[in-house]
Design a protein around this motif. Structure first.
Motif, mmCIF file in Angstrom:
data_model
loop_
_atom_site.group_PDB
_atom_site.id
_atom_site.type_symbol
_atom_site.label_atom_id
_atom_site.label_comp_id
_atom_site.label_asym_id
_atom_site.label_seq_id
_atom_site.Cartn_x
_atom_site.Cartn_y
_atom_site.Cartn_z
ATOM 1 N N PHE A 1 0.968 -1.308 0.005
ATOM 2 C CA PHE A 1 -0.092 -0.013 0.111
ATOM 3 C C PHE A 1 0.917 1.304 -0.083
ATOM 4 C CE2 PHE A 1 -2.514 -3.409 1.711
ATOM 5 C CZ PHE A 1 -3.844 -3.123 0.998
ATOM 6 N N ALA A 2 0.329 2.287 -0.512
ATOM 7 C CA ALA A 2 0.911 3.396 -0.486
ATOM 8 C C ALA A 2 -0.014 4.545 -0.359
ATOM 9 C CB ALA A 2 1.682 3.726 -1.776
ATOM 10 N N LYS A 3 0.394 5.825 0.292
ATOM 11 C CA LYS A 3 -0.537 6.831 0.430
ATOM 12 C C LYS A 3 0.219 8.116 -0.128
ATOM 13 C CE LYS A 3 -2.291 8.044 4.495
ATOM 14 N NZ LYS A 3 -2.496 8.652 5.933
ATOM 15 N N VAL A 4 -0.739 8.793 -0.955
ATOM 16 C CA VAL A 4 -0.286 9.900 -1.803
ATOM 17 C C VAL A 4 -1.082 11.238 -1.480
ATOM 18 C CG1 VAL A 4 0.029 10.730 -4.057
ATOM 19 C CG2 VAL A 4 0.426 8.201 -3.555
ATOM 20 N N LYS A 5 -0.526 12.177 -1.306
ATOM 21 C CA LYS A 5 -1.174 13.619 -1.298
ATOM 22 C C LYS A 5 -1.678 14.196 -2.403
ATOM 23 C CE LYS A 5 -2.811 17.491 0.802
ATOM 24 N NZ LYS A 5 -3.942 17.546 1.507
ATOM 25 N N ALA A 6 -2.554 14.350 -2.957
ATOM 26 C CA ALA A 6 -2.874 14.995 -4.094
ATOM 27 C C ALA A 6 -3.608 16.124 -3.964
ATOM 28 C CB ALA A 6 -3.642 13.991 -5.208
ATOM 29 N N VAL A 7 -3.147 17.215 -4.834
ATOM 30 C CA VAL A 7 -3.684 18.599 -4.925
ATOM 31 C C VAL A 7 -3.730 18.977 -6.366
ATOM 32 C CG1 VAL A 7 -3.221 20.951 -4.618
ATOM 33 C CG2 VAL A 7 -2.221 19.326 -3.143
ATOM 34 N N ALA A 8 -5.100 19.258 -6.790
ATOM 35 C CA ALA A 8 -5.402 19.745 -8.202
ATOM 36 C C ALA A 8 -5.690 21.170 -8.286
ATOM 37 C CB ALA A 8 -6.860 19.246 -8.504
ATOM 38 N N ARG A 9 -5.118 21.925 -9.447
ATOM 39 C CA ARG A 9 -5.149 23.216 -9.622
ATOM 40 C C ARG A 9 -5.435 23.772 -10.855
ATOM 41 N NH1 ARG A 9 -0.759 22.541 -6.245
ATOM 42 N NH2 ARG A 9 -0.634 23.849 -4.335
ATOM 43 N N VAL A 10 -6.353 24.691 -11.071
ATOM 44 C CA VAL A 10 -6.690 25.432 -12.104
ATOM 45 C C VAL A 10 -6.174 26.608 -12.144
ATOM 46 C CG1 VAL A 10 -8.489 25.989 -13.658
ATOM 47 C CG2 VAL A 10 -8.829 23.749 -12.605
ATOM 48 N N ASN A 11 -5.376 27.210 -13.121
ATOM 49 C CA ASN A 11 -4.979 28.476 -13.423
ATOM 50 C C ASN A 11 -4.030 28.628 -11.864
ATOM 51 O OD1 ASN A 11 -5.696 29.015 -16.044
ATOM 52 N ND2 ASN A 11 -7.696 29.673 -15.150
ATOM 53 N N LYS A 12 -3.365 27.778 -11.364
ATOM 54 C CA LYS A 12 -2.738 27.869 -10.234
ATOM 55 C C LYS A 12 -3.417 28.061 -8.975
ATOM 56 C CE LYS A 12 1.588 29.788 -12.637
ATOM 57 N NZ LYS A 12 2.495 30.363 -12.584
ATOM 58 N N LYS A 13 -4.656 27.998 -8.923
ATOM 59 C CA LYS A 13 -5.621 28.053 -7.956
ATOM 60 C C LYS A 13 -5.912 26.704 -7.367
ATOM 61 C CE LYS A 13 -9.491 30.574 -6.263
ATOM 62 N NZ LYS A 13 -10.707 31.547 -6.278
ATOM 63 N N LYS A 14 -5.924 26.358 -6.006
ATOM 64 C CA LYS A 14 -6.344 25.020 -5.637
ATOM 65 C C LYS A 14 -7.709 24.841 -5.845
ATOM 66 C CE LYS A 14 -4.590 23.595 -1.631
ATOM 67 N NZ LYS A 14 -4.476 23.126 -0.210
ATOM 68 N N VAL A 15 -8.285 23.586 -6.571
ATOM 69 C CA VAL A 15 -9.639 23.419 -6.590
ATOM 70 C C VAL A 15 -9.988 22.114 -5.846
ATOM 71 C CG1 VAL A 15 -9.758 24.508 -8.835
ATOM 72 C CG2 VAL A 15 -9.299 22.167 -8.717
ATOM 73 N N ALA A 16 -8.976 21.340 -5.504
ATOM 74 C CA ALA A 16 -9.366 19.909 -4.518
ATOM 75 C C ALA A 16 -8.149 19.541 -4.080
ATOM 76 C CB ALA A 16 -10.090 19.099 -5.768
ATOM 77 N N GLU A 17 -8.405 18.924 -3.134
ATOM 78 C CA GLU A 17 -7.077 17.860 -2.582
ATOM 79 C C GLU A 17 -7.690 16.748 -2.024
ATOM 80 O OE1 GLU A 17 -5.137 20.533 0.231
ATOM 81 O OE2 GLU A 17 -7.095 20.219 1.627
ATOM 82 N N ALA A 18 -6.838 15.551 -2.001
ATOM 83 C CA ALA A 18 -7.215 14.463 -1.191
ATOM 84 C C ALA A 18 -6.022 13.789 -0.750
ATOM 85 C CB ALA A 18 -8.088 13.631 -2.176
ATOM 86 N N GLU A 19 -6.145 12.679 -0.020
ATOM 87 C CA GLU A 19 -5.147 11.736 0.490
ATOM 88 C C GLU A 19 -5.647 10.475 -0.186
ATOM 89 O OE1 GLU A 19 -4.856 11.439 4.682
ATOM 90 O OE2 GLU A 19 -3.648 13.322 4.775
ATOM 91 N N ILE A 20 -4.717 9.701 -1.173
ATOM 92 C CA ILE A 20 -5.174 8.714 -1.789
ATOM 93 C C ILE A 20 -4.614 7.528 -1.637
ATOM 94 C CG2 ILE A 20 -5.380 7.632 -4.206
ATOM 95 C CD1 ILE A 20 -5.612 10.592 -5.222
ATOM 96 N N THR A 21 -5.058 6.562 -0.993
ATOM 97 C CA THR A 21 -4.144 5.130 -0.648
ATOM 98 C C THR A 21 -4.445 4.089 -1.998
ATOM 99 O OG1 THR A 21 -4.501 5.698 1.458
ATOM 100 C CG2 THR A 21 -3.873 3.183 0.956
ATOM 101 N N TYR A 22 -3.266 3.587 -2.251
ATOM 102 C CA TYR A 22 -3.334 2.572 -3.344
ATOM 103 C C TYR A 22 -2.989 1.310 -2.787
ATOM 104 C CZ TYR A 22 -2.971 6.723 -6.419
ATOM 105 O OH TYR A 22 -3.051 7.944 -7.054
ATOM 106 N N PHE A 23 -3.511 0.121 -3.422
ATOM 107 C CA PHE A 23 -2.847 -1.188 -3.466
ATOM 108 C C PHE A 23 -2.229 -1.087 -4.627
ATOM 109 C CE2 PHE A 23 -3.222 -5.580 -5.034
ATOM 110 C CZ PHE A 23 -2.514 -6.193 -3.811
ATOM 111 N N PHE A 24 -0.856 -1.869 -4.522
ATOM 112 C CA PHE A 24 -0.228 -1.741 -5.781
ATOM 113 C C PHE A 24 0.713 -3.069 -5.836
ATOM 114 C CE2 PHE A 24 2.744 0.379 -2.983
ATOM 115 C CZ PHE A 24 4.019 -0.198 -3.215
#
Length: 142
Positions: free
Chosen positions: A115-138
């Motif tokens: 498993f791995a945990k990734v911090k994700a941040v989404a931006r549009v025009n450099k402005k944050k629109v969303a964020e989440a901690e995503i855990t994967y099984f790999f």
């Protein structure tokens, strides 16, 4: 990143492929990629017809697909298939609409077993629109 590489790394295909390009990959550290939100995507007919908004669940999916490239080692040709296991602390800060280019950055926070945990941040025009901690099984896929 070459489109063929993206298609080789991800098992997703239209209409469920939400990665348009990957700009940076530091294996098991960091990734940056984009999703272009278009007026001709299937969801647009129903979410919402008079004021289209990219669905939050699809934004999370785009973030997860892009962040999955953290497990791709371009130099070694080593890659891992990653499966979404858990989402924590998802926040939708601004709406995403057709015509937007969503830039997603992912940072590996923790590896534990398969498993791995990734911090994700989404931006549009450099402005944050969303964020989440995503855990994967790999698992290795060579």
């Amino acid at each position: 990143m070459d489109r063929e590489v993206i298609l080789n790394v991800l098992p997703h295909r239209y209409p469920f492929l939400f990665v348009d390009d990957i700009f940076e990959v530091e294996y098991q550290k960091r990734v940056v990629g984009i999703k272009n939100v278009s007026f001709n995507e299937p969801w647009i007919l129903g979410h919402f017809p008079d004021e289209p908004v990219f669905p939050g669940v699809l934004l999370i999916e785009a973030m997860a697909q892009i962040c999955g490239f953290i497990f791709y080692d371009e130099q070694k040709g080593e890659k891992f298939i990653s499966y979404l296991s858990k989402i924590n602390n998802a926040k939708f800060i601004e709406k995403v609409v057709p015509g937007d280019t969503v830039v997603v950055e992912g940072y590996l926070e923790n590896l534990f077993g398969n498993f791995a945990k990734v911090k994700a941040v989404a931006r549009v025009n450099k402005k944050k629109v969303a964020e989440a901690e995503i855990t994967y099984f790999f698992q290795r896929n060579n």
